[in-house]
Design a protein around this motif. Structure first.
Motif, PDB file in Angstrom:
ATOM      1  N   UNK A 194       0.776  -1.121  -0.064  1.00 26.07           N
ATOM      2  CA  UNK A 194       0.125  -0.035   0.017  1.00 26.07           C
ATOM      3  C   UNK A 194       0.764   1.300   0.225  1.00 26.07           C
ATOM      4  N   UNK A 195       1.694   1.735   0.925  1.00 26.36           N
ATOM      5  CA  UNK A 195       2.595   2.676   0.812  1.00 26.36           C
ATOM      6  C   UNK A 195       3.595   2.842  -0.151  1.00 26.36           C
ATOM      7  N   UNK A 196       4.053   1.516  -0.697  1.00 23.48           N
ATOM      8  CA  UNK A 196       4.574   1.604  -1.801  1.00 23.48           C
ATOM      9  C   UNK A 196       4.237   1.988  -3.054  1.00 23.48           C
ATOM     10  N   UNK A 197       2.739   1.498  -3.376  1.00 26.82           N
ATOM     11  CA  UNK A 197       2.082   1.835  -4.320  1.00 26.82           C
ATOM     12  C   UNK A 197       1.690   3.401  -4.222  1.00 26.82           C
ATOM     13  N   UNK A 198       1.494   3.758  -2.894  1.00 28.04           N
ATOM     14  CA  UNK A 198       1.158   5.342  -2.834  1.00 28.04           C
ATOM     15  C   UNK A 198       2.342   6.353  -3.007  1.00 28.04           C
ATOM     16  N   UNK A 199       3.416   5.765  -2.727  1.00 27.85           N
ATOM     17  CA  UNK A 199       4.669   6.387  -3.159  1.00 27.85           C
ATOM     18  C   UNK A 199       5.029   6.479  -4.696  1.00 27.85           C
ATOM     19  N   UNK A 228       5.026  10.071  -6.636  1.00 27.96           N
ATOM     20  CA  UNK A 228       5.993  10.291  -7.345  1.00 27.96           C
ATOM     21  C   UNK A 228       5.909  10.709  -8.839  1.00 27.96           C
ATOM     22  N   UNK A 229       4.564  10.683  -9.341  1.00 29.60           N
ATOM     23  CA  UNK A 229       4.334  10.860 -10.703  1.00 29.60           C
ATOM     24  C   UNK A 229       3.861  12.459 -10.510  1.00 29.60           C
ATOM     25  N   UNK A 230       3.730  12.892  -9.462  1.00 30.18           N
ATOM     26  CA  UNK A 230       3.343  14.318  -9.128  1.00 30.18           C
ATOM     27  C   UNK A 230       2.083  14.531  -8.586  1.00 30.18           C
ATOM     28  N   UNK A 231       1.100  13.444  -8.632  1.00 34.26           N
ATOM     29  CA  UNK A 231      -0.206  13.709  -7.857  1.00 34.26           C
ATOM     30  C   UNK A 231      -0.492  12.577  -6.926  1.00 34.26           C
ATOM     31  N   UNK A 232      -0.490  12.647  -5.822  1.00 34.78           N
ATOM     32  CA  UNK A 232      -0.531  11.742  -4.878  1.00 34.78           C
ATOM     33  C   UNK A 232      -2.012  11.300  -4.611  1.00 34.78           C
ATOM     34  N   UNK A 233      -2.406  10.613  -5.961  1.00 40.89           N
ATOM     35  CA  UNK A 233      -4.016  10.272  -5.914  1.00 40.89           C
ATOM     36  C   UNK A 233      -4.386   9.297  -4.745  1.00 40.89           C
ATOM     37  N   UNK A 234      -3.335   8.503  -4.209  1.00 41.28           N
ATOM     38  CA  UNK A 234      -3.851   7.829  -3.119  1.00 41.28           C
ATOM     39  C   UNK A 234      -3.375   8.288  -1.787  1.00 41.28           C
ATOM     40  N   UNK A 235      -3.031   9.256  -1.551  1.00 45.21           N
ATOM     41  CA  UNK A 235      -2.554   9.991  -0.306  1.00 45.21           C
ATOM     42  C   UNK A 235      -1.126   9.941  -0.309  1.00 45.21           C
ATOM     43  N   UNK A 236      -0.620  10.522   0.989  1.00 44.51           N
ATOM     44  CA  UNK A 236       0.709  10.310   1.162  1.00 44.51           C
ATOM     45  C   UNK A 236       1.059   8.877   1.615  1.00 44.51           C
ATOM     46  N   UNK A 237       2.179   8.274   1.407  1.00 44.49           N
ATOM     47  CA  UNK A 237       2.731   6.941   1.647  1.00 44.49           C
ATOM     48  C   UNK A 237       2.444   6.820   3.487  1.00 44.49           C
ATOM     49  N   UNK A 238       1.890   5.666   3.647  1.00 49.66           N
ATOM     50  CA  UNK A 238       1.595   5.545   5.174  1.00 49.66           C
ATOM     51  C   UNK A 238       2.693   4.127   5.559  1.00 49.66           C
ATOM     52  N   UNK A 239       3.786   4.599   5.648  1.00 50.13           N
ATOM     53  CA  UNK A 239       5.100   3.786   5.792  1.00 50.13           C
ATOM     54  C   UNK A 239       4.632   2.814   6.766  1.00 50.13           C
ATOM     55  N   UNK A 240       4.015   3.269   7.915  1.00 52.49           N
ATOM     56  CA  UNK A 240       3.814   2.300   8.987  1.00 52.49           C
ATOM     57  C   UNK A 240       2.934   1.300   8.804  1.00 52.49           C
ATOM     58  N   UNK A 241       2.316   1.062   7.855  1.00 56.48           N
ATOM     59  CA  UNK A 241       1.493  -0.131   7.285  1.00 56.48           C
ATOM     60  C   UNK A 241       2.497  -1.333   7.061  1.00 56.48           C
ATOM     61  N   UNK A 242       2.602  -2.416   7.957  1.00 59.34           N
ATOM     62  CA  UNK A 242       3.414  -3.586   7.404  1.00 59.34           C
ATOM     63  C   UNK A 242       2.605  -4.569   7.272  1.00 59.34           C
ATOM     64  N   UNK A 243       2.615  -5.349   8.254  1.00 62.65           N
ATOM     65  CA  UNK A 243       1.709  -6.600   8.286  1.00 62.65           C
ATOM     66  C   UNK A 243       1.341  -7.574   9.327  1.00 62.65           C
ATOM     67  N   UNK A 244       1.174  -8.742   9.435  1.00 62.91           N
ATOM     68  CA  UNK A 244       0.817  -9.573  10.802  1.00 62.91           C
ATOM     69  C   UNK A 244       2.169  -9.486  11.560  1.00 62.91           C
TER      70      UNK A 244
END
Lengths: 468, 59
Positions: free
Chosen positions: A372-377, A381-397
């Motif tokens: 999710x944050x990798x896609x957001x990022x 990086x294309x100039x428009x954060x359509x999915x919002x700012x990257x939430x790097x705190x999202x990890x996993x189980x």
């Protein structure tokens, strides 16, 4: 195939391209992001999707369903387009109609993965995907049928072996219908009555449905399903691993017990699982340093070569050779050591799959949400954060939860290997199966203990850290 | 030597002196680590810096 919705989808002639197209788009995105995106692997779609999500989803789908990733393989979609322009003219060389080349490529991929730390390089990961596309185009551009899938593709071979443990199989519903069938469209393809041109392909992997046994070499491409004029072929449920316990004559394969190349593939699949996990734990560095001193070398390649030779050559010779020798003595067999080792090598497959599941699911589940944050990022990086700012705190189980799942997979694999080897022993020695079973059970126990030991080793060299 | 998705750790830096920020982090496993700093400047602009911390050894 009788499930509403799914059945219609799979019966539809264009089901495969529809499933392949999204993965092709994803592959192109991964290549572009790998080449032009961030160089840090945890921030790049090429590395995150390849080494986390693809591998994890692959083994889980193989465990829970079947070889559906080969069905949706994007490389084959490109091949289909290319074949409209270039018709292959040659048959695959007779000398290479076996698994030895693909076994070698499988080992080569495992080796380069360790040597060049592919997981940490978006650039090399992208080029690996590009190389795969080019290889498919070259091989299937020159050679007829599905030569790449059957004789070359290392991912395909992995899927073929693992799918012997899948609960679903492409097979005929009623043998009687096939007995009465004269056209054999499932292998020959469906043809125009007048021109005799093939309108729907038959099986390109030379698997004749009425005598096909199990999932080995089946890409789930569904060509046979679409070609059968009697709607007599479907994706049907079966007992996982049952195909490893029997040894009938298999269409397109022959007898498993006579196929040294497929047995070698099963061994590399199993011991490669341990080797791949060994490459990421602390003890490997101590072993590498020790070997470097012994061999007086400072480069990693020769040291890694020795480790690979130990795991994939010496270890199977010792373990399987000893087990085969004990089987001969205890069970009073006259069979040679090699045929015995070949026959019982398939019993190790569940153990190997358990290890692949444990390893890949660890990465997949502990890093599940990182896409999710990798896609957001990537979009930002294309100039428009359509999915919002990257939430790097999202990890996993949490790792402690995943560890329980890992142990479950290892236990499942161990139990599966014991069941398969006992089934083989019972088939060989109905009166005294234990005498043949015990040596192979000991091999399974040794490998399972090694797997458990590996799972509890501290990991090293593969971590990332991000501030929030 | 970073593997995607492996054990990321997060910390927020606090200003301890004028222009001086500190944070504490625990490295839960040995190996080569990468520290990524995400900084928001007073004018709202965002800044990112990357530092390598190589050869972290186990306790």
């Amino acid at each position: 195939m009788r499930v509403p919705g799914l059945g219609h989808l799979f019966r539809w002639r264009y089901a495969r391209p529809v499933l392949q197209a999204p993965l092709l788009v994803l592959s192109i995105v991964m290549i572009l992001h790998g080449l032009f995106g961030p160089s840090l692997a945890p921030k790049n779609l090429a590395t995150t999707l390849s080494w986390l999500h693809f591998r994890g989803a692959l083994v889980l789908v193989l465990l829970c369903a079947g070889n559906f990733f080969c069905l949706a393989c994007p490389f084959m979609l490109v091949r289909q387009w290319a074949r409209r322009l270039f018709k292959p003219r040659f048959n695959w060389p007779r000398a290479l109609r076996n698994k030895w080349l693909s076994v070698g490529l499988f080992i080569l991929i495992l080796f380069t993965y360790e040597l060049f730390d592919l997981w940490s390089s978006p650039w090399w990961t992208a080029w690996l995907i590009v190389a795969y596309f080019l290889s498919v185009l070259v091989v299937d551009g020159f050679f007829k049928h599905a030569s790449f899938c059957k004789f070359v593709c290392p991912i395909g071979q992995f899927n073929f072996v693992a799918s012997t443990l899948s609960p679903f199989e492409v097979k005929v519903r009623e043998q009687d219908v096939c007995t009465r069938c004269h056209t054999k469209d499932c292998i020959r393809g469906r043809r125009e009555p007048v021109s005799d041109l093939v309108t729907i392909r038959g099986c390109e992997l030379a698997l004749f449905q009425p005598s096909k046994v199990g999932n080995m070499d089946c890409t789930f491409c569904l060509d046979c399903v679409h070609a059968c004029p009697h709607d007599n072929i479907g994706i049907l449920s079966r007992m996982p691993a049952s195909e490893l316990m029997v040894d009938p004559l298999r269409s397109g394969i022959g007898y498993l017990s006579r196929r040294k190349d497929i047995a070698a593939l099963a061994i590399v699949f199993t011991l490669g699982a341990l080797l791949n996990a060994f490459g990421m734990v602390s003890p490997v560095y101590a072993v590498e340093r020790w070997l470097g001193r012994m061999l007086h070398v400072s480069h990693e390649a020769p040291v890694l070569g020795v480790i690979f030779a130990f795991f994939l050559i010496l270890e199977p010779i010792l373990l399987l050779g000893l087990a085969a020798w004990l089987t001969r003595i205890w069970a009073g067999m006259r069979q040679g050591l090699l045929p015995l080792a070949v026959r019982y090598a398939y019993g190790l497959v569940p153990l190997g799959f358990g290890m692949w599941l444990a390893h890949y699911c660890f990465h997949f589940l502990t890093g599940l949400y990182t896409v999710i944050p990798v896609t957001q990022n990537a979009i930002a990086s294309l100039g428009r954060p359509l999915l919002g700012e990257p939430r790097w705190t999202l990890t996993g189980l949490p790792a402690n939860v995943v560890q329980v799942i890992e142990i479950g997979f290892l236990l499942l694999g161990f139990a599966g290997s014991l069941v398969v080897t006992y089934g083989l022993a019972e088939d060989d020695f109905p009166d005294r199966p234990l005498r043949a079973f015990l040596p192979w059970a000991a091999v399974c126990l040794i490998l399972w203990c090694a797997s458990m030991w590996l799972m509890f080793q501290p990991m090293e060299m593969r971590a990332t850290l991000m501030s929030g | 030597m970073s593997h995607p998705g492996m054990s990321p750790r997060f910390a927020e830096a606090k200003e301890t002196d004028h222009g001086r920020y500190e944070f504490q982090l625990e490295f839960p496993m040995a190996g080569d680590w990468v520290i990524l700093l995400h900084v928001t400047l007073p004018d709202g602009k965002k800044l990112e810096r990357q530092f390598d911390v190589r050869g972290v050894r186990p306790n």
